[in-house]
Design a protein around this motif. Structure first.
Motif, PDB file in Angstrom:
ATOM      1  N   VAL A 127      19.458   1.931  17.820  1.00  0.00           N
ATOM      2  CA  VAL A 127      19.398   1.386  16.469  1.00  0.00           C
ATOM      3  C   VAL A 127      19.548   2.473  15.415  1.00  0.00           C
ATOM      4  CG1 VAL A 127      18.043  -0.648  17.095  1.00  0.00           C
ATOM      5  CG2 VAL A 127      16.877   1.458  16.473  1.00  0.00           C
ATOM      6  N   SER A 128      20.134   2.062  14.309  1.00  0.00           N
ATOM      7  CA  SER A 128      20.257   2.863  13.099  1.00  0.00           C
ATOM      8  C   SER A 128      21.002   4.183  13.330  1.00  0.00           C
ATOM      9  CB  SER A 128      18.868   3.123  12.513  1.00  0.00           C
ATOM     10  OG  SER A 128      18.957   3.590  11.198  1.00  0.00           O
ATOM     11  N   GLU A 129      22.325   4.094  13.306  1.00  0.00           N
ATOM     12  CA  GLU A 129      23.160   5.282  13.477  1.00  0.00           C
ATOM     13  C   GLU A 129      22.969   6.241  12.309  1.00  0.00           C
ATOM     14  OE1 GLU A 129      27.872   6.503  13.871  1.00  0.00           O
ATOM     15  OE2 GLU A 129      27.288   4.400  14.015  1.00  0.00           O
ATOM     16  N   ARG A 130      22.892   7.539  12.636  1.00  0.00           N
ATOM     17  CA  ARG A 130      22.756   8.579  11.616  1.00  0.00           C
ATOM     18  C   ARG A 130      24.086   9.284  11.426  1.00  0.00           C
ATOM     19  NH1 ARG A 130      20.053  12.854  13.177  1.00  0.00           N
ATOM     20  NH2 ARG A 130      20.050  12.318  15.353  1.00  0.00           N
ATOM     21  N   LYS A 131      24.477   9.467  10.158  1.00  0.00           N
ATOM     22  CA  LYS A 131      25.646  10.278   9.793  1.00  0.00           C
ATOM     23  C   LYS A 131      25.207  11.175   8.659  1.00  0.00           C
ATOM     24  CE  LYS A 131      29.151   6.892  11.070  1.00  0.00           C
ATOM     25  NZ  LYS A 131      30.235   6.044  10.598  1.00  0.00           N
ATOM     26  N   SER A 132      25.270  12.462   8.871  1.00  0.00           N
ATOM     27  CA  SER A 132      24.715  13.504   8.003  1.00  0.00           C
ATOM     28  C   SER A 132      23.287  13.113   7.628  1.00  0.00           C
ATOM     29  CB  SER A 132      25.637  13.822   6.838  1.00  0.00           C
ATOM     30  OG  SER A 132      25.768  12.798   5.911  1.00  0.00           O
ATOM     31  N   PRO A 144      22.424   0.449   9.127  1.00  0.00           N
ATOM     32  CA  PRO A 144      21.636  -0.605   9.777  1.00  0.00           C
ATOM     33  C   PRO A 144      22.334  -1.273  10.966  1.00  0.00           C
ATOM     34  CG  PRO A 144      22.649  -1.478   7.812  1.00  0.00           C
ATOM     35  CD  PRO A 144      23.003  -0.006   7.868  1.00  0.00           C
ATOM     36  N   ASN A 145      23.028  -0.494  11.765  1.00  0.00           N
ATOM     37  CA  ASN A 145      23.729  -1.077  12.908  1.00  0.00           C
ATOM     38  C   ASN A 145      22.895  -0.962  14.182  1.00  0.00           C
ATOM     39  OD1 ASN A 145      24.020   1.712  13.133  1.00  0.00           O
ATOM     40  ND2 ASN A 145      26.001   1.559  14.087  1.00  0.00           N
ATOM     41  N   MET A 146      23.392  -1.596  15.224  1.00  0.00           N
ATOM     42  CA  MET A 146      22.746  -1.564  16.523  1.00  0.00           C
ATOM     43  C   MET A 146      23.833  -1.559  17.593  1.00  0.00           C
ATOM     44  SD  MET A 146      19.918  -4.165  18.100  1.00  0.00           S
ATOM     45  CE  MET A 146      20.979  -5.593  18.103  1.00  0.00           C
ATOM     46  N   VAL A 147      23.610  -0.802  18.656  1.00  0.00           N
ATOM     47  CA  VAL A 147      24.523  -0.777  19.791  1.00  0.00           C
ATOM     48  C   VAL A 147      23.762  -1.274  21.015  1.00  0.00           C
ATOM     49  CG1 VAL A 147      25.892   0.682  21.325  1.00  0.00           C
ATOM     50  CG2 VAL A 147      25.935   1.101  18.864  1.00  0.00           C
ATOM     51  N   LEU A 148      24.380  -2.190  21.731  1.00  0.00           N
ATOM     52  CA  LEU A 148      23.836  -2.705  22.983  1.00  0.00           C
ATOM     53  C   LEU A 148      24.660  -2.116  24.120  1.00  0.00           C
ATOM     54  CD1 LEU A 148      22.322  -4.643  24.898  1.00  0.00           C
ATOM     55  CD2 LEU A 148      24.014  -6.380  24.277  1.00  0.00           C
ATOM     56  N   GLN A 175      28.848  -2.819  19.563  1.00  0.00           N
ATOM     57  CA  GLN A 175      28.231  -2.406  18.300  1.00  0.00           C
ATOM     58  C   GLN A 175      28.163  -3.591  17.360  1.00  0.00           C
ATOM     59  OE1 GLN A 175      29.253   1.329  16.457  1.00  0.00           O
ATOM     60  NE2 GLN A 175      29.260   0.378  14.434  1.00  0.00           N
ATOM     61  N   THR A 176      26.999  -3.772  16.728  1.00  0.00           N
ATOM     62  CA  THR A 176      26.802  -4.826  15.742  1.00  0.00           C
ATOM     63  C   THR A 176      26.491  -4.161  14.409  1.00  0.00           C
ATOM     64  OG1 THR A 176      25.852  -6.214  17.465  1.00  0.00           O
ATOM     65  CG2 THR A 176      25.497  -6.907  15.185  1.00  0.00           C
ATOM     66  N   ASP A 177      27.383  -4.295  13.441  1.00  0.00           N
ATOM     67  CA  ASP A 177      27.136  -3.735  12.118  1.00  0.00           C
ATOM     68  C   ASP A 177      26.144  -4.617  11.368  1.00  0.00           C
ATOM     69  OD1 ASP A 177      28.857  -1.551  12.417  1.00  0.00           O
ATOM     70  OD2 ASP A 177      30.582  -2.799  11.920  1.00  0.00           O
ATOM     71  N   ASP A 178      25.376  -4.011  10.501  1.00  0.00           N
ATOM     72  CA  ASP A 178      24.383  -4.718   9.688  1.00  0.00           C
ATOM     73  C   ASP A 178      23.450  -5.574  10.535  1.00  0.00           C
ATOM     74  OD1 ASP A 178      25.404  -3.601   7.333  1.00  0.00           O
ATOM     75  OD2 ASP A 178      26.970  -5.133   7.248  1.00  0.00           O
ATOM     76  N   ALA A 179      23.034  -5.063  11.680  1.00  0.00           N
ATOM     77  CA  ALA A 179      22.145  -5.793  12.582  1.00  0.00           C
ATOM     78  C   ALA A 179      20.692  -5.747  12.119  1.00  0.00           C
ATOM     79  CB  ALA A 179      22.248  -5.223  13.997  1.00  0.00           C
ATOM     80  N   ILE A 180      20.333  -4.693  11.405  1.00  0.00           N
ATOM     81  CA  ILE A 180      18.961  -4.528  10.948  1.00  0.00           C
ATOM     82  C   ILE A 180      18.888  -5.001   9.495  1.00  0.00           C
ATOM     83  CG2 ILE A 180      17.085  -2.875  10.595  1.00  0.00           C
ATOM     84  CD1 ILE A 180      18.497  -1.114  12.718  1.00  0.00           C
TER      85      ILE A 180
END
Length: 139
Positions: free
Chosen positions: A94-99, A104-108, A118-123
Motif C-alpha cells: 500500500v501507498s507507493e512512495r516517490k521521492s 493512495p494506490n495498492m498492489v495485490l 495495481q489499483t490506483d486511488d485504492a486508499i
C-alpha cells in the motif's frame, strides 16, 4: 516464533545487507543470510515460510533453504511502498512512495498464480502510511 529484520542502516549510516532473526523463546539474535540487493527502505511480509522484501527490487527469501529469488513483476519494478501485509496467500502493498510523496494506490501480488495488479486511488485518504498489519478475526 521468530521476528525477522531485513537490512537497514548500520551505525555508520551504511546500508546493511544482513537478515537478522530474533528467536523469542531463546531470547537470541542471529544473522541468517545476506540480501543480494540490500536497501535501507524496504517493506516486508512473511508468506508460507518465506520472507518477501519490496523496495526497488522485489525478493523472496526461503528461510528453510537460504535461497533468494528475484520476483520479476513489472508492476513492482523500481517501486517503493509504505506498507506491506498478507491475507489468504496474497500480498498487499500500500501507498507507493516517490521521492517525498505517497500515493493512495495498492498492489495485490499473488505469487502462486503469478498475478500482480495495481489499483490506483485504492486508499480513500491519501496520506503517507508508515506500515500496515493484518488482523485475523476469530468468531
Amino acid at each position: 516464533m521468530c521476528i525477522y529484520v531485513a537490512c537497514g542502516l548500520d551505525e555508520n549510516g551504511d546500508v546493511y545487507a544482513g537478515i537478522q532473526r530474533y528467536m523469542v523463546k531463546e531470547d537470541q539474535w542471529d544473522v541468517v543470510s545476506y540480501s543480494p540487493f540490500p536497501r535501507y527502505d524496504l517493506v516486508a511480509t512473511e508468506l508460507n515460510g518465506a520472507l518477501y522484501l519490496f523496495g526497488g527490487q522485489s525478493l523472496r527469501f526461503d528461510v528453510e533453504t537460504d535461497e533468494w529469488t528475484v520476483l520479476n513483476e513489472e508492476c513492482l519494478d523500481g517501486k517503493f511502498f509504505c506498507g506491506c501485509t498478507n491475507i489468504s496467500g496474497q500480498i498487499y502493498l500500500v501507498s507507493e512512495r516517490k521521492s517525498n510523496k505517497a500515493f493512495p494506490n495498492m498492489v495485490l501480488l499473488d505469487p502462486y498464480i503469478d498475478t500482480c495488479i495495481q489499483t490506483d486511488d485504492a486508499i480513500p485518504c491519501p496520506m503517507p502510511l508508515r506500515g500496515c498489519v493484518t488482523i485475523r478475526m476469530v468468531t
